[in-house]
Design a protein around this motif. Sequence first.
Motif, PDB file in Angstrom:
ATOM      1  N   ILE A 413       0.826  -1.207   0.000  1.00  0.00           N
ATOM      2  CA  ILE A 413       0.000   0.000   0.000  1.00  0.00           C
ATOM      3  C   ILE A 413       0.861   1.258   0.000  1.00  0.00           C
ATOM      4  CG2 ILE A 413      -1.609   1.347   1.419  1.00  0.00           C
ATOM      5  CD1 ILE A 413      -3.035  -1.256   2.079  1.00  0.00           C
ATOM      6  N   ASN A 414       1.940   1.246   0.771  1.00  0.00           N
ATOM      7  CA  ASN A 414       2.818   2.422   0.819  1.00  0.00           C
ATOM      8  C   ASN A 414       3.474   2.705  -0.530  1.00  0.00           C
ATOM      9  OD1 ASN A 414       2.216   2.529   3.540  1.00  0.00           O
ATOM     10  ND2 ASN A 414       4.195   1.765   4.229  1.00  0.00           N
ATOM     11  N   THR A 415       4.020   1.653  -1.146  1.00  0.00           N
ATOM     12  CA  THR A 415       4.711   1.813  -2.418  1.00  0.00           C
ATOM     13  C   THR A 415       3.745   2.243  -3.521  1.00  0.00           C
ATOM     14  OG1 THR A 415       6.293   0.101  -1.770  1.00  0.00           O
ATOM     15  CG2 THR A 415       6.221   0.693  -4.099  1.00  0.00           C
ATOM     16  N   LEU A 416       2.563   1.627  -3.534  1.00  0.00           N
ATOM     17  CA  LEU A 416       1.572   1.960  -4.562  1.00  0.00           C
ATOM     18  C   LEU A 416       1.112   3.413  -4.425  1.00  0.00           C
ATOM     19  CD1 LEU A 416      -0.144   0.985  -6.920  1.00  0.00           C
ATOM     20  CD2 LEU A 416      -1.882   0.259  -5.266  1.00  0.00           C
ATOM     21  N   ALA A 417       0.927   3.868  -3.186  1.00  0.00           N
ATOM     22  CA  ALA A 417       0.485   5.250  -2.967  1.00  0.00           C
ATOM     23  C   ALA A 417       1.506   6.238  -3.519  1.00  0.00           C
ATOM     24  CB  ALA A 417       0.261   5.500  -1.471  1.00  0.00           C
ATOM     25  N   GLY A 418       2.773   6.011  -3.207  1.00  0.00           N
ATOM     26  CA  GLY A 418       3.818   6.904  -3.696  1.00  0.00           C
ATOM     27  C   GLY A 418       3.979   6.843  -5.202  1.00  0.00           C
ATOM     28  N   ALA A 419       3.905   5.627  -5.754  1.00  0.00           N
ATOM     29  CA  ALA A 419       4.095   5.455  -7.195  1.00  0.00           C
ATOM     30  C   ALA A 419       2.955   6.085  -7.989  1.00  0.00           C
ATOM     31  CB  ALA A 419       4.215   3.970  -7.522  1.00  0.00           C
ATOM     32  N   LEU A 420       1.709   5.827  -7.562  1.00  0.00           N
ATOM     33  CA  LEU A 420       0.570   6.385  -8.287  1.00  0.00           C
ATOM     34  C   LEU A 420       0.562   7.905  -8.217  1.00  0.00           C
ATOM     35  CD1 LEU A 420      -2.504   4.049  -7.622  1.00  0.00           C
ATOM     36  CD2 LEU A 420      -1.201   4.355  -9.729  1.00  0.00           C
ATOM     37  N   TYR A 421       0.966   8.461  -7.071  1.00  0.00           N
ATOM     38  CA  TYR A 421       0.988   9.920  -6.986  1.00  0.00           C
ATOM     39  C   TYR A 421       1.984  10.505  -7.991  1.00  0.00           C
ATOM     40  CZ  TYR A 421       1.355  14.673  -5.384  1.00  0.00           C
ATOM     41  OH  TYR A 421       1.350  16.036  -5.358  1.00  0.00           O
ATOM     42  N   LYS A 422       3.151   9.885  -8.092  1.00  0.00           N
ATOM     43  CA  LYS A 422       4.153  10.370  -9.053  1.00  0.00           C
ATOM     44  C   LYS A 422       3.647  10.258 -10.490  1.00  0.00           C
ATOM     45  CE  LYS A 422       8.021   9.105  -6.036  1.00  0.00           C
ATOM     46  NZ  LYS A 422       9.055   8.065  -5.762  1.00  0.00           N
ATOM     47  N   VAL A 423       2.974   9.151 -10.804  1.00  0.00           N
ATOM     48  CA  VAL A 423       2.479   8.946 -12.165  1.00  0.00           C
ATOM     49  C   VAL A 423       1.299   9.869 -12.473  1.00  0.00           C
ATOM     50  CG1 VAL A 423       1.332   7.287 -13.707  1.00  0.00           C
ATOM     51  CG2 VAL A 423       3.291   6.570 -12.347  1.00  0.00           C
ATOM     52  N   PHE A 424       0.407  10.069 -11.500  1.00  0.00           N
ATOM     53  CA  PHE A 424      -0.824  10.836 -11.735  1.00  0.00           C
ATOM     54  C   PHE A 424      -0.602  12.343 -11.793  1.00  0.00           C
ATOM     55  CE2 PHE A 424      -4.145   7.527 -10.139  1.00  0.00           C
ATOM     56  CZ  PHE A 424      -3.851   6.750 -11.244  1.00  0.00           C
ATOM     57  N   CYS A 425       0.561  12.824 -11.337  1.00  0.00           N
ATOM     58  CA  CYS A 425       0.842  14.260 -11.419  1.00  0.00           C
ATOM     59  C   CYS A 425       1.233  14.634 -12.851  1.00  0.00           C
ATOM     60  CB  CYS A 425       1.968  14.641 -10.462  1.00  0.00           C
ATOM     61  SG  CYS A 425       1.444  14.750  -8.736  1.00  0.00           S
ATOM     62  N   ALA A 426       0.770  15.792 -13.282  1.00  0.00           N
ATOM     63  CA  ALA A 426       1.124  16.267 -14.619  1.00  0.00           C
ATOM     64  C   ALA A 426       2.599  16.644 -14.655  1.00  0.00           C
ATOM     65  CB  ALA A 426       0.263  17.464 -14.990  1.00  0.00           C
ATOM     66  N   SER A 427       3.225  16.467 -15.832  1.00  0.00           N
ATOM     67  CA  SER A 427       4.641  16.783 -15.981  1.00  0.00           C
ATOM     68  C   SER A 427       4.917  17.198 -17.425  1.00  0.00           C
ATOM     69  CB  SER A 427       5.496  15.567 -15.617  1.00  0.00           C
ATOM     70  OG  SER A 427       6.854  15.790 -15.970  1.00  0.00           O
ATOM     71  N   PRO A 428       5.824  18.139 -17.627  1.00  0.00           N
ATOM     72  CA  PRO A 428       6.185  18.507 -19.009  1.00  0.00           C
ATOM     73  C   PRO A 428       7.082  17.472 -19.675  1.00  0.00           C
ATOM     74  CG  PRO A 428       7.502  19.771 -17.433  1.00  0.00           C
ATOM     75  CD  PRO A 428       6.515  18.990 -16.636  1.00  0.00           C
TER      76      PRO A 428
END
Length: 507
Positions: A413-428
């Motif tokens: 749960i910890n790893t998935l939370a951090g990973a999804l947040y990084k992926v779901f944030c917009a980035s140039p």
Amino acid sequence: PSSTDLTEMDFEFILGGITASTMVLLFVLFNSASKKEATCLVHAENYGSSMITTTAENGNQHQEISPTSDIIIVGAGVAGSALAYTLGKEGRRVHVIERDLSEPDRIVGELLQPGGYLKLIELDLQDCVGEIDAQQVFGYALYKDGENTKLSYPLEKFDSDVSGRSFHNGRFIQRMREKASTLPNVKLEQGTVTSLLEENGIIKGVNYKTRNGQDLTAKAPLTIVCDGCFSNLRRSLCNPKVDVPSHFVGLVLENCNLPYENHGHVILGDPSPILFYPISSTEIRCLVDVPAGKKLPSLGNGDMARYLKTVVAPQVPPELHASFIAAVDKGNIRSMPNRSMPASPYRTPGALLMGDAFNMRHPLTGGGMTVALSDIVLLRNLLRPLHDLHDANALCKYLESFYTLRKPMASTINTLAGALYKVFCASPDPASKEMRQACFDYLSLGGVFSDGPISLLSGLNPRPLSLVLHFFAVAIYGVGRLLIPFPSPKRMWIGARIISVSTFCIS
């Protein structure tokens, strides 16, 4: 007898009388002083099932409660109150000290995943989501660039009652506190713990101040610290590496319906995700994420309201737009930092950390309560065969297995939370953009492609290896889309960067 003999006898009687009177007077004075000193310095009285010893030091009184408790719990939030009931039901004498026993009012801790609800059932606390207008949650709806997809929890193998639950955090906590208080061997007390009591490297209890300002010391063989994300006690029990990746801005939408009933809604917005989920039959919580790299707009001067109306509102689903604007205009807007902290405990005889004081992850996936309740089930099972907790060093060594046994659920749960947040944030960055789109498209495929990740997120399948496999499957899916039908050097470079981004996200 002669006059001389009489004079000598009178003198002897007078001298004897004076001596006797002096001795009686000294005895009375000494006895009175002793009683007064005993009254001032050592006063014992009954305190429920405890004895309180009052000592005076430098004119200040400090009371010490004799160790009639088996376990002291610091904090009565979700973890502390659930733990109090669980250990009390096991027959332990539990003393809970909570800074504020009034109903909390928070904007997180409102979504319990199905895996967490199963743990609630194991702890016999499932009735605590009853009578608080809690809403069943059956999955998520994911939105991106005008498209959306529904992702349901894989609940086919479970009873119809098993699902996620969303609610007012404070109502849930009060129900658990009330249930813990029904046990005669559980004592809930309002007070502020100021420090842990340490003797020869062993935690023997706590020093705390009551709501009336009285300084007390409570002792027990085991002290469990559950005083939340802002814990002031964790520094002596772990190496706290707290990160604040973002803030949540929270508001409540009223008298509107979500596009997908009984589902959480995640909008992959710019710059970061926006969440909607029900917290009662008439209220929908909205959480707007503001990443750490962006300055949090001020609530006081109107900047926040302008930001929500101009930047966030255009990204909100049309069905919720009017209610969102009304909630902003109503003005009950709150913010809080989102914290993450890996579990890095010191092995401390006589003490344990639990809940957010021990381990935190980004709240995007709503996994915090599931991890805490899972930890409580593990601790209960480990303590169950132990009748005597007084050998602190032996107990500390025995409980080392707790940190190993908790890893599958916690790390998934910890790893998935951090990973999804990084992926779901917009980035140039082109590779990050491709990874975000690949994740949305992969989950939209449905079947095993959505069931696997959602079962991980929900706490129903706590397997770190499965998480890694799915995450790299998304990356490979993204690379494959780039290279078919005609790979070019630019696309191959972006593909390599996607693999790099996925490794960074999951590490």
